[in-house]
Design a protein around this motif. Sequence first.
Motif, PDB file in Angstrom:
ATOM      1  N   ILE A   1     -10.386   8.422  -7.929  1.00  0.00           N
ATOM      2  CA  ILE A   1     -10.301   9.516  -8.907  1.00  0.00           C
ATOM      3  C   ILE A   1     -10.815   9.041 -10.260  1.00  0.00           C
ATOM      4  O   ILE A   1     -11.601   9.730 -10.929  1.00  0.00           O
ATOM      5  CB  ILE A   1      -8.858  10.043  -9.025  1.00  0.00           C
ATOM      6  N   LYS A   2     -10.388   7.861 -10.674  1.00  0.00           N
ATOM      7  CA  LYS A   2     -10.843   7.291 -11.951  1.00  0.00           C
ATOM      8  C   LYS A   2     -12.354   7.080 -11.935  1.00  0.00           C
ATOM      9  O   LYS A   2     -13.040   7.391 -12.916  1.00  0.00           O
ATOM     10  CB  LYS A   2     -10.118   5.959 -12.188  1.00  0.00           C
ATOM     11  N   LEU A   3     -12.885   6.592 -10.825  1.00  0.00           N
ATOM     12  CA  LEU A   3     -14.328   6.346 -10.708  1.00  0.00           C
ATOM     13  C   LEU A   3     -15.114   7.646 -10.792  1.00  0.00           C
ATOM     14  O   LEU A   3     -16.129   7.723 -11.490  1.00  0.00           O
ATOM     15  CB  LEU A   3     -14.614   5.620  -9.395  1.00  0.00           C
ATOM     16  N   VAL A   4     -14.643   8.683 -10.108  1.00  0.00           N
ATOM     17  CA  VAL A   4     -15.378   9.960 -10.088  1.00  0.00           C
ATOM     18  C   VAL A   4     -15.287  10.662 -11.436  1.00  0.00           C
ATOM     19  O   VAL A   4     -16.281  11.209 -11.920  1.00  0.00           O
ATOM     20  CB  VAL A   4     -14.850  10.855  -8.950  1.00  0.00           C
TER      21      VAL A   4
ATOM     22  N   PHE B   1     -14.110   2.671 -14.858  1.00  0.00           N
ATOM     23  CA  PHE B   1     -13.362   2.217 -13.680  1.00  0.00           C
ATOM     24  C   PHE B   1     -13.278   0.696 -13.653  1.00  0.00           C
ATOM     25  O   PHE B   1     -12.222   0.121 -13.404  1.00  0.00           O
ATOM     26  CB  PHE B   1     -14.049   2.745 -12.411  1.00  0.00           C
ATOM     27  N   TRP B   2     -14.384   0.035 -13.906  1.00  0.00           N
ATOM     28  CA  TRP B   2     -14.431  -1.418 -13.822  1.00  0.00           C
ATOM     29  C   TRP B   2     -13.589  -2.087 -14.906  1.00  0.00           C
ATOM     30  O   TRP B   2     -13.034  -3.165 -14.699  1.00  0.00           O
ATOM     31  CB  TRP B   2     -15.876  -1.898 -13.898  1.00  0.00           C
TER      32      TRP B   2
ATOM     33  N   GLY C   1     -11.231  -6.846 -11.913  1.00  0.00           N
ATOM     34  CA  GLY C   1     -11.197  -8.211 -11.406  1.00  0.00           C
ATOM     35  C   GLY C   1     -10.322  -8.412 -10.189  1.00  0.00           C
ATOM     36  O   GLY C   1     -10.279  -9.502  -9.633  1.00  0.00           O
ATOM     37  N   THR C   2      -9.616  -7.369  -9.748  1.00  0.00           N
ATOM     38  CA  THR C   2      -8.652  -7.555  -8.665  1.00  0.00           C
ATOM     39  C   THR C   2      -8.856  -6.613  -7.486  1.00  0.00           C
ATOM     40  O   THR C   2      -7.969  -6.504  -6.646  1.00  0.00           O
ATOM     41  CB  THR C   2      -7.225  -7.344  -9.191  1.00  0.00           C
ATOM     42  N   VAL C   3      -9.978  -5.942  -7.411  1.00  0.00           N
ATOM     43  CA  VAL C   3     -10.161  -4.950  -6.358  1.00  0.00           C
ATOM     44  C   VAL C   3     -11.532  -5.133  -5.694  1.00  0.00           C
ATOM     45  O   VAL C   3     -12.474  -5.599  -6.319  1.00  0.00           O
ATOM     46  CB  VAL C   3     -10.006  -3.525  -6.943  1.00  0.00           C
TER      47      VAL C   3
ATOM     48  N   ILE D   1     -15.057   0.572  -0.889  1.00  0.00           N
ATOM     49  CA  ILE D   1     -14.562   1.822  -0.315  1.00  0.00           C
ATOM     50  C   ILE D   1     -14.515   2.922  -1.369  1.00  0.00           C
ATOM     51  O   ILE D   1     -14.809   4.083  -1.074  1.00  0.00           O
ATOM     52  CB  ILE D   1     -13.191   1.616   0.353  1.00  0.00           C
ATOM     53  N   MET D   2     -14.187   2.569  -2.601  1.00  0.00           N
ATOM     54  CA  MET D   2     -14.131   3.579  -3.661  1.00  0.00           C
ATOM     55  C   MET D   2     -15.526   4.083  -4.019  1.00  0.00           C
ATOM     56  O   MET D   2     -15.725   5.292  -4.194  1.00  0.00           O
ATOM     57  CB  MET D   2     -13.463   3.007  -4.912  1.00  0.00           C
TER      58      MET D   2
END
Length: 175
Positions: free
Chosen positions: A61-64, A71-72, A89-91, A95-96
């Motif tokens: 949702i944040k990315l879109v 997002f990053w 740094g942690t994901v 998939i997103m």
Amino acid sequence: MSLKLLYQRYVTSTKSQELILRLAVLSLVYLYAFSMRLFSVLRYESVIHEFDPYFNYRSTIKLVTEGFHEFWNWFDSESWYPLGRVVGGTVYPGIMITAAAVYKVLTSLTAWVQLKDVCVFTGPFFAGNTTLVAYLFGKELKNSGSGLVAAALMAVVPGYVSRSVAGSYDNEAVA
């Protein structure tokens, strides 16, 4: 060329019949791999399961809505309470990004779809695609018959089925 001549040349030959049969079996395996993962959606509704898939959904949702840069660099204060989490740094963002790209493509084609539904059906969609890849590997190693067996086995292997059911929006579904 007449229709009868085309029929005699292409449909009645043994190679054409074998190709049609192979494509039919591969299509059925693809549909079976996709549909057997939809039981939770059919029984209940289209929902995201567990904690990690829900975090991935919030990240998508944040990315879109805000773009890749936001997002990053996002600090998620709702995760890993009370410390929070630096998402970039942690994901593993594959998939997103994939779900966001599918969502953007579908909405640009004027398809009315919700982001949640794209996320829910990502696992079954990639499970069907995995059967196609297994077919191509089996065909490359031996022949098309072993490719069909590899695709059918990949469609029903329990370890992959449990990680790619509808609503399990996690990295294992597309790995």
